[in-house]
Design a protein around this motif. Sequence first.
Motif, PDB file in Angstrom:
ATOM      1  N   ALA A   1      47.470  -5.389  -4.126  1.00 30.47           N
ATOM      2  CA  ALA A   1      47.019  -5.644  -5.611  1.00 30.47           C
ATOM      3  C   ALA A   1      47.701  -6.995  -6.518  1.00 30.47           C
ATOM      4  CB  ALA A   1      47.220  -4.563  -6.585  1.00 30.47           C
ATOM      5  N   ARG A   2      49.192  -7.057  -6.030  1.00 23.81           N
ATOM      6  CA  ARG A   2      49.769  -8.367  -6.747  1.00 23.81           C
ATOM      7  C   ARG A   2      49.645  -9.623  -5.899  1.00 23.81           C
ATOM      8  NH1 ARG A   2      55.122  -6.686  -8.500  1.00 23.81           N
ATOM      9  NH2 ARG A   2      55.141  -9.207  -8.950  1.00 23.81           N
ATOM     10  N   ARG A   3      49.228  -9.664  -4.545  1.00 20.73           N
ATOM     11  CA  ARG A   3      48.691 -10.827  -3.843  1.00 20.73           C
ATOM     12  C   ARG A   3      47.523 -11.218  -4.299  1.00 20.73           C
ATOM     13  NH1 ARG A   3      50.914 -11.737   2.050  1.00 20.73           N
ATOM     14  NH2 ARG A   3      49.977 -13.917   2.305  1.00 20.73           N
ATOM     15  N   LYS A   4      46.571 -10.458  -4.556  1.00 19.94           N
ATOM     16  CA  LYS A   4      45.318 -11.204  -5.100  1.00 19.94           C
ATOM     17  C   LYS A   4      45.382 -11.924  -6.527  1.00 19.94           C
ATOM     18  CE  LYS A   4      43.461  -7.222  -7.392  1.00 19.94           C
ATOM     19  NZ  LYS A   4      42.155  -5.965  -7.669  1.00 19.94           N
ATOM     20  N   PHE A   5      46.594 -11.647  -7.028  1.00 21.72           N
ATOM     21  CA  PHE A   5      46.791 -12.365  -8.398  1.00 21.72           C
ATOM     22  C   PHE A   5      47.363 -13.729  -8.124  1.00 21.72           C
ATOM     23  CE2 PHE A   5      46.270  -8.252 -10.254  1.00 21.72           C
ATOM     24  CZ  PHE A   5      45.209  -8.582 -11.533  1.00 21.72           C
ATOM     25  N   LEU A   6      47.738 -14.056  -7.126  1.00 18.45           N
ATOM     26  CA  LEU A   6      48.293 -15.410  -6.776  1.00 18.45           C
ATOM     27  C   LEU A   6      47.153 -16.351  -6.609  1.00 18.45           C
ATOM     28  CD1 LEU A   6      50.868 -14.485  -3.802  1.00 18.45           C
ATOM     29  CD2 LEU A   6      51.316 -15.063  -6.144  1.00 18.45           C
ATOM     30  N   ARG A   7      47.481 -17.700  -7.120  1.00 17.86           N
ATOM     31  CA  ARG A   7      46.602 -18.986  -7.123  1.00 17.86           C
ATOM     32  C   ARG A   7      46.448 -19.395  -5.827  1.00 17.86           C
ATOM     33  NH1 ARG A   7      44.896 -15.954 -10.625  1.00 17.86           N
ATOM     34  NH2 ARG A   7      45.223 -16.296 -12.952  1.00 17.86           N
ATOM     35  N   THR A   8      45.935 -20.738  -5.792  1.00 16.03           N
ATOM     36  CA  THR A   8      45.989 -21.388  -4.669  1.00 16.03           C
ATOM     37  C   THR A   8      47.062 -21.999  -4.081  1.00 16.03           C
ATOM     38  OG1 THR A   8      45.474 -23.449  -5.676  1.00 16.03           O
ATOM     39  CG2 THR A   8      43.360 -22.245  -5.387  1.00 16.03           C
ATOM     40  N   GLU A   9      47.220 -22.532  -2.921  1.00 10.82           N
ATOM     41  CA  GLU A   9      48.475 -22.806  -2.457  1.00 10.82           C
ATOM     42  C   GLU A   9      49.095 -23.859  -3.243  1.00 10.82           C
ATOM     43  OE1 GLU A   9      49.553 -25.514   1.676  1.00 10.82           O
ATOM     44  OE2 GLU A   9      48.497 -23.568   1.863  1.00 10.82           O
ATOM     45  N   ARG A  10      48.132 -24.869  -3.632  1.00  5.49           N
ATOM     46  CA  ARG A  10      48.550 -26.111  -4.260  1.00  5.49           C
ATOM     47  C   ARG A  10      49.048 -25.669  -5.536  1.00  5.49           C
ATOM     48  NH1 ARG A  10      44.743 -31.227  -5.807  1.00  5.49           N
ATOM     49  NH2 ARG A  10      46.153 -32.353  -7.214  1.00  5.49           N
ATOM     50  N   THR A  11      48.485 -24.974  -6.199  1.00 11.22           N
ATOM     51  CA  THR A  11      49.148 -24.353  -7.725  1.00 11.22           C
ATOM     52  C   THR A  11      50.274 -23.451  -7.589  1.00 11.22           C
ATOM     53  OG1 THR A  11      46.788 -23.985  -8.605  1.00 11.22           O
ATOM     54  CG2 THR A  11      48.417 -22.793  -9.568  1.00 11.22           C
ATOM     55  N   GLU A  12      50.526 -22.717  -6.633  1.00  8.05           N
ATOM     56  CA  GLU A  12      51.593 -22.156  -6.334  1.00  8.05           C
ATOM     57  C   GLU A  12      53.048 -22.714  -5.910  1.00  8.05           C
ATOM     58  OE1 GLU A  12      52.310 -18.963  -7.150  1.00  8.05           O
ATOM     59  OE2 GLU A  12      50.278 -18.539  -7.492  1.00  8.05           O
ATOM     60  N   PHE A  13      52.541 -24.117  -5.243  1.00  5.19           N
ATOM     61  CA  PHE A  13      53.607 -24.801  -4.869  1.00  5.19           C
ATOM     62  C   PHE A  13      53.969 -25.624  -6.124  1.00  5.19           C
ATOM     63  CE2 PHE A  13      55.054 -29.105  -3.419  1.00  5.19           C
ATOM     64  CZ  PHE A  13      56.274 -28.896  -2.862  1.00  5.19           C
ATOM     65  N   SER A  14      52.938 -26.000  -7.115  1.00  5.14           N
ATOM     66  CA  SER A  14      53.462 -26.681  -8.062  1.00  5.14           C
ATOM     67  C   SER A  14      54.445 -25.827  -8.921  1.00  5.14           C
ATOM     68  CB  SER A  14      52.125 -27.243  -9.074  1.00  5.14           C
ATOM     69  OG  SER A  14      51.570 -25.973  -9.505  1.00  5.14           O
ATOM     70  N   HIS A  15      54.033 -24.722  -9.181  1.00  3.65           N
ATOM     71  CA  HIS A  15      54.871 -23.629 -10.029  1.00  3.65           C
ATOM     72  C   HIS A  15      56.316 -23.834  -9.203  1.00  3.65           C
ATOM     73  CE1 HIS A  15      52.282 -21.929 -12.921  1.00  3.65           C
ATOM     74  NE2 HIS A  15      51.519 -22.123 -12.059  1.00  3.65           N
ATOM     75  N   LEU A  16      56.442 -23.694  -7.955  1.00  2.00           N
ATOM     76  CA  LEU A  16      57.539 -23.893  -7.225  1.00  2.00           C
ATOM     77  C   LEU A  16      58.410 -25.032  -7.441  1.00  2.00           C
ATOM     78  CD1 LEU A  16      58.184 -22.071  -3.874  1.00  2.00           C
ATOM     79  CD2 LEU A  16      58.877 -24.246  -3.817  1.00  2.00           C
ATOM     80  N   GLU A  17      57.687 -25.959  -7.281  1.00  2.01           N
ATOM     81  CA  GLU A  17      58.332 -27.345  -7.677  1.00  2.01           C
ATOM     82  C   GLU A  17      59.074 -27.553  -8.885  1.00  2.01           C
ATOM     83  OE1 GLU A  17      57.387 -31.921  -6.766  1.00  2.01           O
ATOM     84  OE2 GLU A  17      55.961 -30.683  -7.099  1.00  2.01           O
ATOM     85  N   GLU A  18      58.393 -26.902  -9.967  1.00  6.19           N
ATOM     86  CA  GLU A  18      58.699 -26.932 -11.250  1.00  6.19           C
ATOM     87  C   GLU A  18      60.172 -26.244 -11.285  1.00  6.19           C
ATOM     88  OE1 GLU A  18      58.853 -28.101 -15.402  1.00  6.19           O
ATOM     89  OE2 GLU A  18      57.881 -28.888 -13.640  1.00  6.19           O
ATOM     90  N   VAL A  19      60.018 -25.046 -10.583  1.00  5.94           N
ATOM     91  CA  VAL A  19      61.494 -24.468 -10.692  1.00  5.94           C
ATOM     92  C   VAL A  19      62.592 -25.206  -9.864  1.00  5.94           C
ATOM     93  CG1 VAL A  19      62.647 -22.462  -9.901  1.00  5.94           C
ATOM     94  CG2 VAL A  19      60.425 -21.990 -10.766  1.00  5.94           C
ATOM     95  N   PHE A  20      62.136 -25.672  -8.680  1.00  6.96           N
ATOM     96  CA  PHE A  20      63.076 -26.724  -8.024  1.00  6.96           C
ATOM     97  C   PHE A  20      63.670 -27.600  -9.065  1.00  6.96           C
ATOM     98  CE2 PHE A  20      63.983 -30.277  -5.634  1.00  6.96           C
ATOM     99  CZ  PHE A  20      64.956 -29.937  -4.417  1.00  6.96           C
ATOM    100  N   ARG A  21      62.726 -28.580  -9.887  1.00  6.42           N
ATOM    101  CA  ARG A  21      63.040 -29.436 -10.851  1.00  6.42           C
ATOM    102  C   ARG A  21      63.944 -28.986 -11.734  1.00  6.42           C
ATOM    103  NH1 ARG A  21      58.247 -30.666 -11.832  1.00  6.42           N
ATOM    104  NH2 ARG A  21      57.820 -32.322 -10.459  1.00  6.42           N
ATOM    105  N   ARG A  22      63.699 -27.713 -12.334  1.00  2.31           N
ATOM    106  CA  ARG A  22      64.788 -27.384 -13.556  1.00  2.31           C
ATOM    107  C   ARG A  22      66.041 -27.319 -12.841  1.00  2.31           C
ATOM    108  NH1 ARG A  22      60.558 -22.978 -16.111  1.00  2.31           N
ATOM    109  NH2 ARG A  22      59.077 -24.448 -16.920  1.00  2.31           N
ATOM    110  N   LEU A  23      66.323 -26.577 -11.603  1.00  4.91           N
ATOM    111  CA  LEU A  23      67.461 -26.235 -11.202  1.00  4.91           C
ATOM    112  C   LEU A  23      68.103 -27.558 -10.794  1.00  4.91           C
ATOM    113  CD1 LEU A  23      68.917 -23.296 -11.086  1.00  4.91           C
ATOM    114  CD2 LEU A  23      66.328 -23.458 -11.537  1.00  4.91           C
TER     115      LEU A  23
END
Length: 625
Positions: free
Chosen positions: A161-183
């Motif tokens: 149920a949680r997994r189906k709320f994830l977006r596309t691979e590109r979108t999830e990576f953009s969120h992940l890269e933003e966290v990387f950028r902040r840290l």
Amino acid sequence: MTQDAASIRVLSPRLANQIAAGEVVERPASVLKELLENALDAGADQIDVEVEAGGVKLLRVRDNGSGIQEGDLPLALARHATSKIATLDDLEGVASLGFRGEALASISSVSRLELLTSTDASGKGWRVVAEGREMQPQVTPAPHPQGTSLVVRDLFFNTPARRKFLRTERTEFSHLEEVFRRLALSRQDVAFSLRHQGKQIHQLPAVESKEAPEQVSRRIGQLLGRDFLEQSLTIDAVASGISLKGWVGLPVYARAQADRQYFFVNGRVVRDRLVAHAIRQAYQDVLYSGRHPVFVLWLDVDPNIVDVNVHPTKHEVRFRDGRWVHDFIFSSLHKRLGAALLGAEKQAPETEAMPDPASPLSGVSQAGVGQGTAVGLASTSPVEQTPLSWQTAGSGSRQPGSAKVAESLAFYEKLAQSLPEPAAASGSQNEMPPLGYALAQLQGIYILAQNAKGLVVVDMHAAHERITYERLKQDWTRRPLAAQPLLVPETLGLDEELVEVAGQHQALLADLGIQLEPLGPQEMVLRSLPVLLQGARGPDLVFELLQELKRYGTSRSLEASINEVLASIACHGSVRAGRQLNLPEMNALLRDMEATERSDQCNHGRPTWFQLSMQDLDKMFLRGR
């Protein structure tokens, strides 16, 4: 409902952790945030991140920190187990990024998590995983260099149920890269790398010293682009044990979305309403409607005066004296943005004097233009020598009259007589003023000028509008705000807290021309407003003012309303398109721009001038090719 279904039972450790994961594990980006914070808390100065499928399939974080002792490994994946705090005193002054002891347990309950670690350079290490319904840790020997590796595979594999709320691979990576950028922005003394699908995305060497501005600038440029540095001002403000450093974008570089805003408190990434309010107010008078400023700012304070334990994700903080911090941030940015940027060095550091904490209204009664208009040749103008005239309203109160604002145009011809001849001053580029000297007027709208860099184009109406506006504000704030009694007093329904706030700030409200009297526990009557705001919706204005006083201990809503009126007067009283100016008048306008705060933008946030360098012109005409 059966008796069995209604009975109280203890949740299994895995289910309890999965519930906790709902607060801290939203997507792969939240997992990366927790793992990076743990690595930084372990003292790592090299952190490598490897990602597959946007972090859903694989997320590996390796650091060279202190590692975990063998005896502590059974607790490493346990909930509410941490090495970072032991007592309440530790919590009140916590300086580490993580401290709740929930992250790894939560992540391991919704993924296949593996931890490998070693505390020395021998190559000997240990591997720990948590398996089964009870999530019992299994510890086995495994080779590993000093430090720790966290490997997270198949995120949400057991919670579809949680997994189906994830977006596309590109979108999830953009969120992940933003966290990387902040840290990576928060800890420039640490080297970071990021790979996705085997491709190197970022390779950031550590900044050896904060005193090496070129290294700091290099990392900022790698993460945010060189244009960010070129369109930003540095800030370095210090006062009473609190400091604010970083970059603030020029108003013309604002964006349609608030996606380039980074604020750090003691190295921790935060999104705080009080901080956002202070920054928004600092840009209020120079930002185009609907745009968002860009900034990278580090605020350093005593850990004992800030509470980071107010939100599960630790994005919000609470300051012991929020009003003091709010005023420091606002005044520091307001002064930096309000400087005469045309002639100021972008990299000039500054030491900020704190505003008087005893005055809740940071602006109206304390010079609405911040630190005062810059003094230059323009100070010899008749407008400075003779304050703007005041028309007498029917009530006998004074208010600025727009009919007299147009008289300010006359000073350019007189001011020009005191200026050096352009030909005499243009012999040396070092002696040339920032905006140079006028060459011509284009279509009665633009002034074309030559400076040391090349060609300057000025929108003369927008520039004069800002000059007139700043003088109106300065002239108005020299006077007390005269009150205009309402013909029909208005009754306001307020909650008890706002009534109490009004009572606490009664003297301040009276100074602002606002007379409020209590009628009951939740009612007050409004009897007067400032003369300049005749016709305004008094109840709405007073309600907003009291809300700001309650939340921040300060308010600029009244000043903003008055400034809107002054801006309108300035707009109608400034030089219009089609007005012909001679060269001395144009040069006088350029000098006045150089001596006026915020003259880079008009009252509506639009630019008043732009520069075309000789290199820009050479490119246009293909010279040198």
